[in-house]
Structure formats: C-alpha cells, structure tokens
Write a protein that holds these residues in place. Sequence first.
Motif, PDB file in Angstrom:
ATOM      1  N   LYS A  85       0.833  -1.207   0.000  1.00 40.44           N
ATOM      2  CA  LYS A  85       0.000   0.000   0.000  1.00 40.44           C
ATOM      3  C   LYS A  85       0.863   1.252   0.000  1.00 40.44           C
ATOM      4  N   LEU A  86       1.881   1.255   0.854  1.00 39.27           N
ATOM      5  CA  LEU A  86       2.776   2.415   0.916  1.00 39.27           C
ATOM      6  C   LEU A  86       3.518   2.612  -0.401  1.00 39.27           C
ATOM      7  N   LEU A  87       4.064   1.521  -0.942  1.00 35.30           N
ATOM      8  CA  LEU A  87       4.814   1.622  -2.188  1.00 35.30           C
ATOM      9  C   LEU A  87       3.902   2.048  -3.336  1.00 35.30           C
ATOM     10  N   GLY A  88       2.678   1.536  -3.352  1.00 36.83           N
ATOM     11  CA  GLY A  88       1.720   1.954  -4.366  1.00 36.83           C
ATOM     12  C   GLY A  88       1.463   3.453  -4.312  1.00 36.83           C
ATOM     13  N   ALA A  89       1.330   3.980  -3.090  1.00 35.99           N
ATOM     14  CA  ALA A  89       1.114   5.425  -2.934  1.00 35.99           C
ATOM     15  C   ALA A  89       2.334   6.220  -3.378  1.00 35.99           C
ATOM     16  N   MET A  90       3.520   5.681  -3.125  1.00 34.57           N
ATOM     17  CA  MET A  90       4.749   6.395  -3.481  1.00 34.57           C
ATOM     18  C   MET A  90       5.051   6.338  -4.981  1.00 34.57           C
ATOM     19  N   THR A  91       4.513   5.317  -5.667  1.00 33.79           N
ATOM     20  CA  THR A  91       4.808   5.140  -7.105  1.00 33.79           C
ATOM     21  C   THR A  91       3.576   5.365  -7.975  1.00 33.79           C
ATOM     22  N   ASP A  92       2.571   6.048  -7.438  1.00 37.95           N
ATOM     23  CA  ASP A  92       1.327   6.312  -8.167  1.00 37.95           C
ATOM     24  C   ASP A  92       0.690   5.029  -8.698  1.00 37.95           C
ATOM     25  N   GLY A  93       0.758   3.979  -7.893  1.00 37.64           N
ATOM     26  CA  GLY A  93       0.118   2.712  -8.233  1.00 37.64           C
ATOM     27  C   GLY A  93       0.920   1.802  -9.140  1.00 37.64           C
ATOM     28  N   LYS A  94       2.095   2.221  -9.576  1.00 34.26           N
ATOM     29  CA  LYS A  94       2.892   1.388 -10.491  1.00 34.26           C
ATOM     30  C   LYS A  94       3.321   0.084  -9.830  1.00 34.26           C
ATOM     31  N   TYR A  95       3.750   0.159  -8.580  1.00 30.31           N
ATOM     32  CA  TYR A  95       4.176  -1.019  -7.833  1.00 30.31           C
ATOM     33  C   TYR A  95       3.365  -1.066  -6.548  1.00 30.31           C
ATOM     34  N   ALA A  96       2.239  -1.741  -6.559  1.00 27.47           N
ATOM     35  CA  ALA A  96       1.352  -1.753  -5.401  1.00 27.47           C
ATOM     36  C   ALA A  96       1.256  -3.115  -4.732  1.00 27.47           C
TER      37      ALA A  96
END
Length: 161
Positions: free
Chosen positions: A43-54
Amino acid sequence: LDEEIERLSAKWSAYMLAIESMDAASGKLREGISPKIAKNAGKLLGAMTDGKYAEIGLDTEFAMTFSDGTSMRDAAFLSAGTGDLAYICLRIALIELLYKKSLPPFIFDESFVRMDDARMKKMLSLIAKYAELHYQSLIFTCHTREKDTMAEIASHHHLAI
C-alpha cells in the motif's frame, strides 16, 4: 573422561534441540507476519509510485518481490531509487506491525540519495504525515535537497553540524 564426554554430549544435544525449536518458532512467526507486512508495504509503495508497484511479496527470509502489473519480479529488477523506496516502505510496515505503544524513531542515513526529486518529496511527505501521528524521524544527509524539500512541505527542525 567417558562421563565428562557423556555429560557434554547431552548438553550439546540439549543446545541443538533448543536452537532447532527456536528456528522453527521463528519460521512460523515470519510466515504469520510476512503477508501482513507485504500488504502494508505494498500500500505504501503503491502510494509512493502512483500505483505502479502496489503489490509486494515476501518470503520467510523477507526477500522481496514485486508486481509490475504483469508478473512478480525480483526486487533487483527495480531501479536503485525505487528499490530504496520499496525497502523503506517495508521497514515502515514492519515497524507499524511490531510496535503498537512505544514507537521507535525512523532513522534515515542518506536514504533518499538515489531517488528522483518527485519520489523523494512523496517519501518526505509521508514522513511528515507520520510525524503528525507522533512518529519521530531523524534524517542524516550531507545534501541540502532533503532540507529544502522539507521546508516546502512540513514544519521540521534542522540541525547542521
């Protein structure tokens, strides 16, 4: 001498049994928490990458894989900056899971150097949101980029040594 060998052999066997039991318990604990950590880190990574890696996967040794929307890939496939971002998200997810009452500080030592400006700003914004929840963060860097970005997004204390 035979009695001493027998006594030490029994002691060694007891130590080995204790080590095997602790390894088994540790493995079960990792199996139980790995999915939770992976979900929150995703969830955090998705937020940081605009959903690219969620979506993040973790094995019992906490080795990370991620989904790029087509397949699961090894974390080595990520760029250096995105890999750093993913591991920071993983660390934050682990802290959130393990610490409920007494929160340890987040400590970052040149953790944002390989990130582009946009992702670094998103990560610092996330850190600022955690500060509102009383998480303390310490950022060590010899660059001014982090200080300048923090000045734009949140109140902070800056110490120069």
